[in-house]
Design an enzyme around this catalytic site. Structure first.
Site, PDB file in Angstrom:
ATOM      1  N   PRO A 121       0.013  -5.135   0.870  1.00 43.82           N
ATOM      2  CG  PRO A 121      -0.648  -6.516   2.560  1.00 43.82           C
ATOM      3  CD  PRO A 121       0.215  -6.342   1.079  1.00 43.82           C
ATOM      4  CE1 TYR A 122       1.836   3.567   3.321  1.00 39.61           C
ATOM      5  CE2 TYR A 122       2.613   2.563   5.286  1.00 39.61           C
ATOM      6  CZ  TYR A 122       2.446   3.675   4.305  1.00 39.61           C
ATOM      7  OH  TYR A 122       3.267   4.964   4.844  1.00 39.61           O
ATOM      8  CE1 TYR A 123       4.716   0.819   8.169  1.00 40.84           C
ATOM      9  CE2 TYR A 123       2.576   0.413   8.575  1.00 40.84           C
ATOM     10  CZ  TYR A 123       3.752   1.452   8.908  1.00 40.84           C
ATOM     11  OH  TYR A 123       3.878   2.538   9.485  1.00 40.84           O
ATOM     12  NE  ARG A 127       1.414  -0.508  -1.684  1.00 40.62           N
ATOM     13  CZ  ARG A 127       0.499   0.319  -1.364  1.00 40.62           C
ATOM     14  NH1 ARG A 127       0.744   1.424  -0.726  1.00 40.62           N
ATOM     15  NH2 ARG A 127      -0.679   0.105  -1.753  1.00 40.62           N
TER      16      ARG A 127
END
Lengths: 99, 133
Positions: free
Chosen positions: B93-95, B97
């Site tokens: 997921p984005y965060y 990363r």
């Protein structure tokens, strides 16, 4: 001193970038118009390696493209545009289309 | 002797085991930077109304503080996300990363060690498991 002025037609270079760039692949080789000067800044290719102090600094430009220039199968309105930003090294004068 | 050696190893190498050369077309595809996906073929993604969660904002603030303390800058964070490779980049997921490359950067700089990080993750996991039981 900036190489391009507002209103200049510019083409995005199709240069090789192996590791990091902010120049989107879909803009490579496309031609647009300079609409805004942005302050000189360290180019992403140096800043991404932590060269905050000794990185190469260049003028940045906001370039406006017609969506139909970027996407050959674009089905929206002809007036639709997209603006994005480039450091100077990524732009070259657009060759005038033969008329 | 030659026959004995041939008994202990595969005669033919699996092509995927170790490519010694690749085609120019494959190289063109591989040198594409993971975050630069504009214009690539994809499936439609459903639009979700999603609030920011605490862990996401905590990750964001932690990463900004690391920048403030001179560990990295935002462009370095973005490059580190590319360097995760496509599998991890698109899998996380984005965060997540952000959190992953923050830890990787701290290890790279010798500010934490991999075993300290693993031990902490195990400790939290054990705590969560206990809370759930």
């Amino acid at each position: 001193m900036t190489r391009f002025e507002i209103g200049d037609r510019v083409t995005v270079r199709d240069a090789t970038t192996l590791f990091h760039t902010r120049t989107q692949a879909y803009t490579r080789g496309c031609t647009g118009v300079v609409v805004e000067h942005r302050p000189d800044w360290i180019i992403p290719e140096d800043e991404a390696w932590g060269r905050d102090r000794d990185g190469r600094t260049e003028p940045f430009y906001v370039v406006r493209f017609r969506q139909s220039e970027l996407w050959s199968d674009y089905t929206g309105f002809e007036i639709d545009t997209l603006e994005t930003e480039f450091s100077e090294r990524w732009l070259e004068p657009a060759e005038e289309a033969a008329t | 002797m030659q026959r004995r050696v041939s008994d202990i190893g595969p005669v033919e190498r699996t092509p995927l085991d170790s490519p010694y050369t690749i085609s120019t077309d494959l190289y063109e595809a591989l040198r594409h930077i993971p975050h630069d996906v504009g214009g690539q073929a994809d499936l439609p993604v459903p639009y979700l109304e999603k609030e920011e969660e605490n862990w996401e904002m905590n990750t964001y603030v932690t990463c900004e503080c690391l920048a403030w303390r001179g560990v990295w800058n935002a462009e370095m964070r973005r490059r580190a996300e590319n360097d995760l490779g496509a599998t991890l980049y698109f899998g996380l997921p984005y965060y997540a990363r952000w959190a992953t490359v923050a830890t990787k950067t701290l290890i790279d700089q010798g500010l934490i060690t991999p075993d300290e990080l693993s031990a902490k993750i195990d400790e939290v996991r054990a705590r969560l498991r206990k809370a759930a039981s």
